[in-house]
Design a protein around this motif. Sequence first.
Motif, PDB file in Angstrom:
ATOM      1  N   UNK A  11      19.295   1.141  -0.630  1.00 29.06           N
ATOM      2  CA  UNK A  11      19.015   2.881  -0.483  1.00 29.06           C
ATOM      3  C   UNK A  11      18.515   3.105  -1.311  1.00 29.06           C
ATOM      4  N   UNK A  12      17.481   4.067  -0.779  1.00 28.46           N
ATOM      5  CA  UNK A  12      16.502   4.899  -1.749  1.00 28.46           C
ATOM      6  C   UNK A  12      16.344   6.218  -1.200  1.00 28.46           C
ATOM      7  N   UNK A  13      15.862   7.197  -1.971  1.00 29.70           N
ATOM      8  CA  UNK A  13      15.448   8.413  -1.452  1.00 29.70           C
ATOM      9  C   UNK A  13      14.210   8.967  -2.407  1.00 29.70           C
ATOM     10  N   UNK A  14      13.497   9.741  -1.708  1.00 20.15           N
ATOM     11  CA  UNK A  14      12.268  10.198  -2.516  1.00 20.15           C
ATOM     12  C   UNK A  14      11.742  11.475  -1.678  1.00 20.15           C
ATOM     13  N   UNK A  15      11.061  12.348  -2.503  1.00 20.23           N
ATOM     14  CA  UNK A  15      10.627  13.718  -1.746  1.00 20.23           C
ATOM     15  C   UNK A  15       9.735  13.484  -0.855  1.00 20.23           C
ATOM     16  N   UNK A  16       9.922  14.050   0.284  1.00 21.15           N
ATOM     17  CA  UNK A  16       9.126  13.750   1.496  1.00 21.15           C
ATOM     18  C   UNK A  16       7.750  13.801   1.171  1.00 21.15           C
ATOM     19  N   UNK A  17       7.185  14.533   0.324  1.00 22.26           N
ATOM     20  CA  UNK A  17       5.819  14.548   0.099  1.00 22.26           C
ATOM     21  C   UNK A  17       5.272  13.345  -0.873  1.00 22.26           C
ATOM     22  N   UNK A  18       6.211  12.782  -1.615  1.00 19.34           N
ATOM     23  CA  UNK A  18       5.676  11.763  -2.631  1.00 19.34           C
ATOM     24  C   UNK A  18       5.339  10.353  -1.535  1.00 19.34           C
ATOM     25  N   UNK A  19       4.760   9.556  -2.401  1.00 19.62           N
ATOM     26  CA  UNK A  19       4.578   8.310  -1.918  1.00 19.62           C
ATOM     27  C   UNK A  19       5.513   7.034  -2.033  1.00 19.62           C
ATOM     28  N   UNK A  20       5.738   6.222  -1.138  1.00 22.48           N
ATOM     29  CA  UNK A  20       6.415   4.924  -1.739  1.00 22.48           C
ATOM     30  C   UNK A  20       5.406   3.746  -1.137  1.00 22.48           C
ATOM     31  N   UNK A  21       5.796   2.596  -1.811  1.00 22.77           N
ATOM     32  CA  UNK A  21       5.349   1.502  -1.331  1.00 22.77           C
ATOM     33  C   UNK A  21       5.671   0.886  -0.274  1.00 22.77           C
ATOM     34  N   UNK A  22       4.692   0.225   0.683  1.00 21.43           N
ATOM     35  CA  UNK A  22       4.700  -0.274   2.112  1.00 21.43           C
ATOM     36  C   UNK A  22       4.392  -1.734   1.945  1.00 21.43           C
ATOM     37  N   UNK A  26       1.021  -1.406   0.118  1.00 23.99           N
ATOM     38  CA  UNK A  26      -0.068   0.079  -0.008  1.00 23.99           C
ATOM     39  C   UNK A  26       0.921   1.146   0.136  1.00 23.99           C
ATOM     40  N   UNK A  27       0.227   2.259  -0.605  1.00 23.68           N
ATOM     41  CA  UNK A  27       1.320   3.440  -0.676  1.00 23.68           C
ATOM     42  C   UNK A  27       1.337   4.255   0.827  1.00 23.68           C
ATOM     43  N   UNK A  28       2.486   4.784   0.978  1.00 22.34           N
ATOM     44  CA  UNK A  28       2.551   5.669   2.410  1.00 22.34           C
ATOM     45  C   UNK A  28       3.527   6.969   2.030  1.00 22.34           C
ATOM     46  N   UNK A  29       3.373   7.951   2.683  1.00 24.47           N
ATOM     47  CA  UNK A  29       4.271   9.211   2.334  1.00 24.47           C
ATOM     48  C   UNK A  29       5.300   8.930   2.802  1.00 24.47           C
ATOM     49  N   UNK A  30       6.329   9.182   2.122  1.00 18.25           N
ATOM     50  CA  UNK A  30       7.791   9.122   2.089  1.00 18.25           C
ATOM     51  C   UNK A  30       8.049   9.606   3.854  1.00 18.25           C
ATOM     52  N   UNK A  31       7.684  10.876   4.133  1.00 19.71           N
ATOM     53  CA  UNK A  31       7.990  11.195   5.349  1.00 19.71           C
ATOM     54  C   UNK A  31       7.347  10.507   6.562  1.00 19.71           C
ATOM     55  N   UNK A  32       6.400   9.617   6.337  1.00 21.42           N
ATOM     56  CA  UNK A  32       5.763   8.966   7.355  1.00 21.42           C
ATOM     57  C   UNK A  32       6.522   7.458   7.443  1.00 21.42           C
ATOM     58  N   UNK A  33       7.595   6.984   6.671  1.00 23.07           N
ATOM     59  CA  UNK A  33       8.114   5.885   7.062  1.00 23.07           C
ATOM     60  C   UNK A  33       9.508   6.059   7.786  1.00 23.07           C
ATOM     61  N   UNK A  34       9.235   5.225   9.055  1.00 24.28           N
ATOM     62  CA  UNK A  34      10.402   5.576   9.847  1.00 24.28           C
ATOM     63  C   UNK A  34      11.220   4.471   9.934  1.00 24.28           C
ATOM     64  N   UNK A  35      12.290   4.274  10.853  1.00 28.74           N
ATOM     65  CA  UNK A  35      13.050   3.553  10.960  1.00 28.74           C
ATOM     66  C   UNK A  35      12.402   2.356  11.706  1.00 28.74           C
ATOM     67  N   UNK A  36      12.439   1.279  11.354  1.00 28.07           N
ATOM     68  CA  UNK A  36      11.830   0.094  11.839  1.00 28.07           C
ATOM     69  C   UNK A  36      10.608  -0.264  11.187  1.00 28.07           C
ATOM     70  N   UNK A  37      10.147   0.677  10.426  1.00 27.73           N
ATOM     71  CA  UNK A  37       9.195   0.151   9.624  1.00 27.73           C
ATOM     72  C   UNK A  37       9.510  -0.451   8.169  1.00 27.73           C
ATOM     73  N   UNK A  38       8.665  -0.695   7.307  1.00 23.03           N
ATOM     74  CA  UNK A  38       8.821  -1.383   5.892  1.00 23.03           C
ATOM     75  C   UNK A  38       8.660  -0.683   4.699  1.00 23.03           C
ATOM     76  N   UNK A  39       9.321  -0.783   3.771  1.00 21.51           N
ATOM     77  CA  UNK A  39       9.284  -0.070   2.543  1.00 21.51           C
ATOM     78  C   UNK A  39       9.647  -1.024   1.396  1.00 21.51           C
ATOM     79  N   UNK A  40       9.117  -0.780   0.113  1.00 22.07           N
ATOM     80  CA  UNK A  40       9.259  -1.619  -0.901  1.00 22.07           C
ATOM     81  C   UNK A  40      10.392  -0.853  -1.613  1.00 22.07           C
ATOM     82  N   UNK A  41      11.636  -1.534  -1.777  1.00 17.41           N
ATOM     83  CA  UNK A  41      12.911  -0.840  -2.630  1.00 17.41           C
ATOM     84  C   UNK A  41      12.923  -1.991  -3.922  1.00 17.41           C
TER      85      UNK A  41
END
Length: 149
Positions: free
Chosen positions: A64-75, A12-27
């Motif tokens: 490693x990945x980076x994205x603008x804080x207001x964009x979404x990444x998949x979790x 599911x999509x989540x805003x980049x700035x909301x993804x914290x250490x210990x969380x999950x992300x798709x890279x």
Amino acid sequence: SVMTEAAGSLTYPAQCSSIKKGGYVVIKDRPCKVVETSTSKTGKHGHAKVNMTALDIFTNKKYEDSCPSTHNMMVPNVNRTEYTLLDISDDGFLSLLLPDGSTKEDLRLPTNDDGEKIRELFDAGKEVIIAVLSAMGIEEVKGFKEGSN
């Protein structure tokens, strides 16, 4: 083994700035656990960028990945389920007891130290609880503990 879609979406999509250490992300199409994040401003009118370092939850490979804080990444939706071990087949497949009484027989005994310890406990007649991690259609044995029989 592929999970059914009935359990909801795999990501599911989540805003980049909301993804914290210990969380999950798709890279790079892999489910990862975030081990570090940092935010950097880009230029005078630029958006903040979130830089993250994450480890593949199955292989431990570093991404490693980076994205603008207001964009979404998949979790990824990550589930950890525990099953009682019933049997280990000659070719190294586990027979696991499901809550409804049926068995799950599509997971292999891990080829690492865990696998050896699981087999030792099982051969010694101990009850073994197997932890299975699943995400994005991938399932793997990730840990175990001795039961209390």
